[in-house]
Design an enzyme around this catalytic site. Sequence first.
Site, PDB file in Angstrom:
ATOM      1  N   ASP A 178       1.281   4.771   9.074  1.00  0.00           N
ATOM      2  CA  ASP A 178       0.943   3.352   9.135  1.00  0.00           C
ATOM      3  C   ASP A 178       0.766   2.898  10.582  1.00  0.00           C
ATOM      4  OD1 ASP A 178       0.944   0.504   8.961  1.00  0.00           O
ATOM      5  OD2 ASP A 178       2.107   0.598   7.117  1.00  0.00           O
TER       6      ASP A 178
ATOM      7  N   HIS B 167      -1.886   2.220   6.658  1.00  0.00           N
ATOM      8  CA  HIS B 167      -1.714   0.857   6.189  1.00  0.00           C
ATOM      9  C   HIS B 167      -2.905   0.452   5.317  1.00  0.00           C
ATOM     10  CE1 HIS B 167       0.401  -2.987   6.779  1.00  0.00           C
ATOM     11  NE2 HIS B 167      -0.789  -3.558   6.707  1.00  0.00           N
TER      12      HIS B 167
END
Length: 232
Positions: free
Chosen positions: A170, A201
């Site tokens: 992420d 993400h």
Amino acid sequence: MSETATIETLSGDESFSAYVARPAGTPRAAIVVIQEIFGVNAGIRRKCDRLAEDGYLAVAPDLFWRLEPGIELDPDVEPEMQRALDLMGQFDQDRGIRDIEATIHWIRRSEGVAQVGAVGYCLGGRLAYMTAARTDVDAAVGYYAVGIDGLLREKHAIANPLMLHIAGDDGFVDKETQTAMHEGLDDHPKVTLHDYPGLDHGFATEFGKRRDDEGAILADRRTAEFFAKHLG
């Protein structure tokens, strides 16, 4: 069937809109769908529609209404991404939680649905954690929640089931933060963490470049099973 509803704030002196997707029959339960930093856009509405197809009353409140009511942004368009990041910087998260709580109250009072869950993405993932800690929501799920390490002091207040999906690569949640989440929450009796190695993400978005089909399908299946178990 979908519509736009008007929900009063907890104080009762203002109101905001929400996208509502209704199931074909009596709802099995209700789920508050908590937006990313891009507003209640086509992707969030599609999340609601999918939940309605599964028998839930799905409600996505416009949490940015104090900043710019009705805003919809596309993360794949750079200027719109920058606008979204600006809005996140201006957004009052504590007020946002109160608006989510007002949405929960509206569902129970006006719609007559007692069991209410919440699912959020990105900023909404963080807000899902905060909702679990600060409201009486019956179950909550957060996808790639940001900044949870700074909220671990609230974990003692999580009384109902919470599931968090963590993207291993992420760009907004570094490895140190992911480690802190595990160290702080792995032993919590109400919290379940799932890791998705190599995913970034936004991997479970409905539309756009960020989506990873395999990861999204796995995470969404886990979410569906979680809500089926905890929302009756």
